[in-house]
Design an enzyme around this catalytic site. Structure first.
Site, PDB file in Angstrom:
ATOM      1  N   ASP A  11       0.923  -1.117  -0.349  1.00 11.47           N
ATOM      2  CA  ASP A  11      -0.076  -0.231   0.085  1.00 11.47           C
ATOM      3  C   ASP A  11       0.591   1.460  -0.356  1.00 11.47           C
ATOM      4  OD1 ASP A  11      -2.633   1.836   0.532  1.00 11.47           O
ATOM      5  OD2 ASP A  11      -1.964   1.646   2.711  1.00 11.47           O
ATOM      6  N   ASP A  13      -0.106   4.903   1.160  1.00 13.22           N
ATOM      7  CA  ASP A  13      -0.422   5.981   2.291  1.00 13.22           C
ATOM      8  C   ASP A  13      -0.137   5.876   3.698  1.00 13.22           C
ATOM      9  OD1 ASP A  13      -0.941   8.618   0.248  1.00 13.22           O
ATOM     10  OD2 ASP A  13      -2.606   6.951  -0.140  1.00 13.22           O
ATOM     11  N   ASP A 206      -1.157  -0.251   6.530  1.00 16.58           N
ATOM     12  CA  ASP A 206      -1.313   0.230   7.625  1.00 16.58           C
ATOM     13  C   ASP A 206      -2.842   0.576   7.539  1.00 16.58           C
ATOM     14  OD1 ASP A 206      -2.686   1.960   5.439  1.00 16.58           O
ATOM     15  OD2 ASP A 206      -2.230   3.646   6.932  1.00 16.58           O
TER      16      ASP A 206
END
Length: 264
Positions: A11, A13, A206
């Site tokens: 991922d 961001d 996250d």
């Protein structure tokens, strides 16, 4: 861990880039005018949401096609009934404020070391982000050398538009593995051979929705949340295979990957 990992999906961001802090700052800057603050309980529901493109009237952008997180904004403002700002106004203001901050975005701790390590050992890597290509370009503007490590293997939200409802749907991770040439299929249901290939993938995320997407894709998942997210209850049946609070804590050898050099 006894799983042998052959490829890694990241991922972006809040995982590679310190962008979630910026999203929070901009959101609370806008909400603060109305005496409101976004809690981590609310933010947990926003992280990883898909992006949509809609036309908004704008004096700041040409053409006036602003890429926005429509689903996220709708949910966010619904948490503050009676707030005197429309979704269109919020989206236009937040996009302008975010665009001003993206050029200064930095890598999170441990990211540079891990990516360089995987590249050194010829481990295939790919980014799978809900961000649109437009926003990716802005966020990576001062990090071109870093993203060159991915050799163009960058999957953005608009690359899979119309084929997925976004995370926690696993499609973007399956598509990303396909970009690496892995025969994993494109739907949650898969053949035995596709399941074996999926099990060789490791996802770094996250967000709670990202963890769910990775597990539904049949891959192993390392969850790297902000510590404050750990206090937010989740009823998800999808549990990460490992939880760390910084990529600095990641030990490649636990996943059958080459260990870091002692000097590195």
């Amino acid at each position: 861990m006894e799983r042998k990992i052959d490829y890694v999906v990241f991922d972006m961001d809040g995982l590679l880039l310190d962008t979630e802090r910026i999203y929070t700052e901009v959101t609370n800057d806008i909400l603060g005018r109305f005496g409101k603050t976004m809690t981590w309980g609310i933010k947990a529901q926003l992280m990883g949401k898909r992006t949509l493109s809609i036309s908004l009237p704008s004096k700041s952008f040409t053409p006036a096609q602003i890429t926005v997180q429509l689903a996220s904004a709708t949910y966010l403002l619904s948490c503050f009934p009676g707030i005197e700002i429309t979704i269109d106004q919020y989206l236009a203001e937040s996009q302008q404020k975010l665009d001003a901050k993206w050029p200064s975005v930095q890598l999170l701790p441990g990211v540079q070391r891990l990516i360089q390590h995987l590249v050194k050992h010829n481990v295939p890597i790919v980014v799978a982000t809900a961000s649109t290509r437009r926003n990716f370009v802005r966020k990576s503007e001062n990090l071109k050398e870093f993203f060159d490590h991915f050799q163009g293997n960058i999957v953005c939200g608009d690359d899979v538009a119309g084929k997925t409802t976004g995370k926690p749907d696993p499609y973007i991770f399956l598509h990303a593995a396909g970009v690496l040439g892995k025969a994993v299929g494109t739907t949650e249901q898969c053949t035995e051979a596709e399941a074996v290939e999926r099990s060789k993938g490791l996802v770094f995320e996250d967000a709670v929705y990202g963890v769910q997407a990775g597990k539904r894709a049949g891959m192993a998942v390392v969850w790297v949340p902000d510590e404050r997210l750990l206090d937010v209850a989740s009823a998800s049946p999808y549990v990460p295979d490992e939880t760390i609070t910084s990529i600095e804590q990641f030990k490649p050898e636990k996943w059958g990957l080459p260990p870091y050099d002692i000097s590195g």
